[in-house]
Design an enzyme around this catalytic site. Structure first.
Site, PDB file in Angstrom:
ATOM      1  N   LYS A  90     -10.137  -3.791  -8.939  1.00 11.32           N
ATOM      2  CA  LYS A  90      -8.518  -4.041  -8.849  1.00 11.32           C
ATOM      3  C   LYS A  90      -8.465  -3.047  -7.264  1.00 11.32           C
ATOM      4  CE  LYS A  90      -4.391  -3.854 -10.717  1.00 11.32           C
ATOM      5  NZ  LYS A  90      -3.876  -4.645  -9.591  1.00 11.32           N
ATOM      6  N   GLN A 111     -10.025   2.413  -2.212  1.00  3.95           N
ATOM      7  CA  GLN A 111      -9.573   2.251  -3.802  1.00  3.95           C
ATOM      8  C   GLN A 111     -10.572   2.911  -4.628  1.00  3.95           C
ATOM      9  OE1 GLN A 111      -6.621   0.491  -3.198  1.00  3.95           O
ATOM     10  NE2 GLN A 111      -5.938   1.033  -5.358  1.00  3.95           N
ATOM     11  N   LYS A 126     -10.676  -5.606  -2.755  1.00  8.18           N
ATOM     12  CA  LYS A 126      -9.682  -5.452  -1.703  1.00  8.18           C
ATOM     13  C   LYS A 126      -9.180  -6.410  -1.447  1.00  8.18           C
ATOM     14  CE  LYS A 126      -5.705  -3.048  -0.789  1.00  8.18           C
ATOM     15  NZ  LYS A 126      -5.043  -2.176  -1.065  1.00  8.18           N
ATOM     16  N   GLY A 165      -0.127  -6.602  -4.859  1.00  2.43           N
ATOM     17  CA  GLY A 165       0.080  -6.040  -3.402  1.00  2.43           C
ATOM     18  C   GLY A 165      -0.573  -5.759  -2.999  1.00  2.43           C
ATOM     19  N   ASP A 166      -0.335  -5.889  -0.962  1.00  7.51           N
ATOM     20  CA  ASP A 166       0.079  -5.052   0.113  1.00  7.51           C
ATOM     21  C   ASP A 166       1.028  -5.012   0.759  1.00  7.51           C
ATOM     22  OD1 ASP A 166      -1.680  -2.162  -0.053  1.00  7.51           O
ATOM     23  OD2 ASP A 166      -2.216  -3.308   2.140  1.00  7.51           O
ATOM     24  N   ASN A 241       7.451  -1.927   1.251  1.00  3.89           N
ATOM     25  CA  ASN A 241       8.017  -1.453  -0.538  1.00  3.89           C
ATOM     26  C   ASN A 241       7.743   0.426  -0.331  1.00  3.89           C
ATOM     27  OD1 ASN A 241       6.000  -1.063  -2.690  1.00  3.89           O
ATOM     28  ND2 ASN A 241       7.915  -2.047  -3.075  1.00  3.89           N
ATOM     29  N   SER A 377      -0.091  -0.337 -11.529  1.00  2.00           N
ATOM     30  CA  SER A 377      -0.240  -1.547 -12.312  1.00  2.00           C
ATOM     31  C   SER A 377      -1.527  -1.932 -13.217  1.00  2.00           C
ATOM     32  CB  SER A 377      -1.672  -1.501 -10.625  1.00  2.00           C
ATOM     33  OG  SER A 377      -0.700  -2.220 -10.029  1.00  2.00           O
TER      34      SER A 377
HETATM   35  P1  NDP Z   1       5.085  -3.612   3.207  1.00  2.00           P
HETATM   36  O1  NDP Z   1       3.951  -5.511   4.126  1.00  2.00           O
HETATM   37  O2  NDP Z   1       5.972  -3.741   2.002  1.00  2.00           O
HETATM   38  O3  NDP Z   1       5.324  -2.763   4.519  1.00  2.00           O
HETATM   39  C1  NDP Z   1       4.343  -2.700   5.545  1.00  2.00           C
HETATM   40  C2  NDP Z   1       5.729  -1.718   6.185  1.00  2.00           C
HETATM   41  O4  NDP Z   1       4.684  -1.301   7.122  1.00  2.00           O
HETATM   42  C3  NDP Z   1       6.128  -2.935   6.846  1.00  2.00           C
HETATM   43  O5  NDP Z   1       7.375  -1.948   7.573  1.00  2.00           O
HETATM   44  C4  NDP Z   1       6.190  -2.797   8.473  1.00  2.00           C
HETATM   45  O6  NDP Z   1       6.549  -3.848   9.628  1.00  2.00           O
HETATM   46  C5  NDP Z   1       5.403  -1.407   8.700  1.00  2.00           C
HETATM   47  N1  NDP Z   1       3.447  -1.706   9.626  1.00  2.00           N
HETATM   48  C6  NDP Z   1       2.403  -2.632   9.250  1.00  2.00           C
HETATM   49  N2  NDP Z   1       1.774  -3.113   9.952  1.00  2.00           N
HETATM   50  C7  NDP Z   1       2.167  -2.572  10.708  1.00  2.00           C
HETATM   51  C8  NDP Z   1       1.919  -1.991  12.445  1.00  2.00           C
HETATM   52  N3  NDP Z   1       0.191  -2.784  12.151  1.00  2.00           N
HETATM   53  N4  NDP Z   1       2.005  -1.197  13.155  1.00  2.00           N
HETATM   54  C9  NDP Z   1       2.886  -0.111  12.895  1.00  2.00           C
HETATM   55  N5  NDP Z   1       3.336  -0.988  11.561  1.00  2.00           N
HETATM   56  C10 NDP Z   1       3.726  -1.829  10.530  1.00  2.00           C
HETATM   57  O7  NDP Z   1       3.838  -2.905   2.990  1.00  2.00           O
HETATM   58  P2  NDP Z   1       3.826  -1.861   1.645  1.00  2.00           P
HETATM   59  O8  NDP Z   1       4.951  -1.381   1.900  1.00  2.00           O
HETATM   60  O9  NDP Z   1       3.247  -2.015   0.404  1.00  2.00           O
HETATM   61  O10 NDP Z   1       2.679  -1.030   2.387  1.00  2.00           O
HETATM   62  C11 NDP Z   1       2.203  -0.070   3.096  1.00  2.00           C
HETATM   63  C12 NDP Z   1       1.051   1.023   2.768  1.00  2.00           C
HETATM   64  O11 NDP Z   1       1.386   1.612   2.039  1.00  2.00           O
HETATM   65  C13 NDP Z   1      -0.307   0.554   3.557  1.00  2.00           C
HETATM   66  O12 NDP Z   1      -0.968   1.155   4.713  1.00  2.00           O
HETATM   67  C14 NDP Z   1      -0.615  -0.072   2.384  1.00  2.00           C
HETATM   68  O13 NDP Z   1      -1.906  -0.266   2.042  1.00  2.00           O
HETATM   69  C15 NDP Z   1      -0.561   0.823   1.862  1.00  2.00           C
HETATM   70  N6  NDP Z   1      -0.184   0.776   0.300  1.00  2.00           N
HETATM   71  C16 NDP Z   1       0.329   0.020  -0.290  1.00  2.00           C
HETATM   72  C17 NDP Z   1       0.858  -0.200  -1.871  1.00  2.00           C
HETATM   73  C18 NDP Z   1       2.085  -1.250  -2.798  1.00  2.00           C
HETATM   74  O14 NDP Z   1       1.456  -0.630  -4.044  1.00  2.00           O
HETATM   75  N7  NDP Z   1       2.194  -1.863  -2.035  1.00  2.00           N
HETATM   76  C19 NDP Z   1       0.133   0.982  -2.853  1.00  2.00           C
HETATM   77  C20 NDP Z   1      -0.471   1.827  -2.329  1.00  2.00           C
HETATM   78  C21 NDP Z   1      -0.763   2.194  -0.935  1.00  2.00           C
HETATM   79  P3  NDP Z   1       7.003  -5.051   9.813  1.00  2.00           P
HETATM   80  O15 NDP Z   1       7.537  -5.256   9.060  1.00  2.00           O
HETATM   81  O16 NDP Z   1       7.939  -4.623  11.322  1.00  2.00           O
HETATM   82  O17 NDP Z   1       5.208  -5.325   9.541  1.00  2.00           O
HETATM   83  O1  2IT Z   2      -3.688  -0.013  -1.721  1.00  2.00           O
HETATM   84  C1  2IT Z   2      -3.142   0.810  -3.268  1.00  2.00           C
HETATM   85  O2  2IT Z   2      -3.344   1.172  -4.092  1.00  2.00           O
HETATM   86  C2  2IT Z   2      -2.407  -1.101  -3.192  1.00  2.00           C
HETATM   87  N1  2IT Z   2      -2.709  -1.836  -2.696  1.00  2.00           N
HETATM   88  C3  2IT Z   2      -1.679  -0.969  -4.651  1.00  2.00           C
HETATM   89  C4  2IT Z   2      -3.108  -1.746  -5.347  1.00  2.00           C
HETATM   90  C5  2IT Z   2      -2.261  -2.358  -7.342  1.00  2.00           C
HETATM   91  O3  2IT Z   2      -3.552  -2.669  -7.552  1.00  2.00           O
HETATM   92  O4  2IT Z   2      -1.366  -2.086  -7.765  1.00  2.00           O
END
Ligand code: NDP
Ligand code: 2IT
Length: 445
Positions: A90, A111, A126, A165-166, A241, A377
């Site tokens: 997952k 994870q 992942k 998603g991520d 997100n 999830s």
């Molecule tokens: P999104 O794609 O929705 O947003 C990512 C944000 O981070 C954007 O503002 C983006 O800016 C910025 N960003 C991404 N890569 C870079 C980089 N290399 N340098 C600078 N800024 C960057 O992703 P999420 O919000 O889903 O994910 C954000 C973080 O949270 C990640 O580390 C992800 O692994 C983690 N995460 C996500 C979960 C989820 O449910 N979605 C769960 C747990 C953890 P720009 O648009 O300019 O690229």
């Molecule tokens: O980093 C994370 O935990 C996620 N991107 C969410 C993983 C999930 O299966 O909802």
């Protein structure tokens, strides 16, 4: 460091050359396990560290698709099934040009322990691609997702591997992936992907879950010092997100969000960020953050600044790995920051974590603080399997309880080993013990 730990890390480094992020993630977990090794000789005798750090399977594949100008594009797809000791693989999928095997492996490794901490019976995996969704049309994103799933569908399934998603993958992409899966398998199989739109069987509150969960965790931590987010000045990196719903919950709990960012720079708004504007820009228009000041009097865009440069009480890194350096930690501490809570995966560099801990700032590692996303999830999987739709309030209540339980587990192990407030240690040990026990029970497989 014990010889077993040292040997395990050296072998891993030589077997995985040029995988610095993966090694960073493993080193942190392994170093936390030091005090357990003498107490539990089976960890070494049963080769638990060797088995836990070698992925069960790693899939890499070509993704060919046609862009709007009729040109053939080629990307690389990945899915790493790291550990199915506690349940089906997952974890999310990341679409970003920086994606390579190292990135997917570090995320999949983290994870395993994060998912263990949720207590919900999910293994660690992942995936993703070096596809860059930025600037692509809706049709291009759809064709890419269809091509990606045309290969991935062989390997996923509700009992084997359940992606979500991520970075770069939200409900739109999950919808296209689910559509192609349905077309290829002739089965509705709702439970094969999570983070779906609600109309496709997604869970209410999944979109909010990671950000909300990180703030619930922050509230639990601050409460141990008789403190709360009320009246706190906060900064949140990113504007995707996780960042948006983290900022929303901070505001709901009485905090003020002064700065957010994207990869082009940061916005600072002394009156507090207007999240309706950020949400419209990012979730609807897919625009850049520098548009914000054009819609909000008194705010400013700083192309060269990170959010850590602005004074705050509490910082939430919610963008990407290693985004908070030692210098950033120094700046935060000099400005009076008392807590850092990771919404992103591994956003704080190891030297920065050490300094924050030395100076007695509270620090919450992502594998504990951002576990709310994957936890919901798993609740989505439960709803799909039971053909149920829970209300937003029901899911949010479960999320709050899960985050409180994770906090309790972290502090339990931190206190047991006399490392009070060491959430890195507590999370790693609590996450590891459940996985190790399961690995041991299965025998040698
Ligand atoms: P999104 O794609 O929705 O947003 C990512 C944000 O981070 C954007 O503002 C983006 O800016 C910025 N960003 C991404 N890569 C870079 C980089 N290399 N340098 C600078 N800024 C960057 O992703 P999420 O919000 O889903 O994910 C954000 C973080 O949270 C990640 O580390 C992800 O692994 C983690 N995460 C996500 C979960 C989820 O449910 N979605 C769960 C747990 C953890 P720009 O648009 O300019 O690229
Ligand atoms: O980093 C994370 O935990 C996620 N991107 C969410 C993983 C999930 O299966 O909802």
């Amino acid at each position: 460091m014990s010889t077993y730990l040292k040997r395990s890390l050296e072998t891993l480094a030589s077997r995985n050359p040029a995988q610095d992020l993966f090694m960073q993630a493993v080193t942190e977990v392994f170093e936390s396990l030091e005090p357990l090794l003498a107490e539990i000789p089976d960890i070494e005798a049963k080769a638990i560290l060797e088995r836990i750090s070698e992925p069960e399977r790693q899939i890499m594949f070509r993704v060919s698709w046609v862009d709007d100008r009729g040109r053939i594009q080629v990307n690389r797809g990945y899915r790493v099934g790291f550990s199915s000791a506690l349940g089906p693989y997952k974890g999310g999928m990341r679409f970003h040009p920086s994606v390579k095997l190292d990135v997917i492996k570090f995320l999949a490794f983290e994870q395993i322990f994060k998912n263990s901490l949720t207590g919900l019976g999910i293994g660690g995996g992942k995936g993703g691609s070096d596809f860059d969704p930025k600037g692509k049309s809706d049709g291009e994103v759809m064709r890419f997702c269809q091509a990606f799933m045309s290969e991935l569908y062989h390997f996923v399934g509700e009992d084997t591997d359940v992606p979500a998603g991520d970075i770069g993958v939200g409900a739109r992409e999950i919808g296209y992936l689910a559509g192609q899966y349905k077309r290829l398998t002739k089965s509705f199989a709702q439970g094969v992907l999570t983070g779906k739109q609600v109309g496709l069987g997604g869970s209410l509150a999944r979109k909010e879950a990671t950000g909300f969960g990180a703030v619930y965790f922050a509230a639990e931590m601050l409460a141990t010092r008789d403190d709360s987010l009320k009246g706190k000045n906060c900064v949140v990196s990113g504007s995707g997100n996780v960042a948006i719903y983290c900022a929303r919950k901070i505001q709901e709990l009485g905090g003020k969000v002064l700065a957010m960012s994207d990869s082009s720079g940061s916005i600072h708004d002394p009156a507090g960020i207007d999240l309706d504007i950020v949400s419209a820009l990012k979730e609807v228009e897919r625009a850049r953050i520098d548009e914000y000041p054009k819609r909000r009097h008194g705010s400013k865009f700083f192309p060269e600044q990170k959010v850590w440069d602005f004074p705050c009480d509490v910082a939430f890194p919610c963008a990407t790995q290693n985004e908070l350096s030692l210098d950033d930690a120094k700046a935060l501490l000099e400005n009076g920051c008392i807590a850092v809570i990771e919404g992103a995966n591994m956003p704080t560099q190891p030297e920065a974590i050490s300094l924050l801990r030395q100076k007695d700032a509270l620090f919450a590692p992502g594998k504990a603080a951002n576990a709310g996303g994957v936890a919901v999830s798993a609740l989505e999987m439960q709803q799909n399997a039971a053909l149920q739709n829970w209300t937003f309030a029901q899911v949010d209540e479960r999320l709050k309880t899960i985050m409180a339980e994770i906090h309790k587990d972290c502090t339990f192990y931190a206190n047991k080993y006399r490392r009070p407030d060491d959430y890195v240690f507590g999370a790693n040990v609590a996450g590891f013990l459940k996985v190790a026990e399961a690995v041991n029970c299965y025998g040698v497989i």
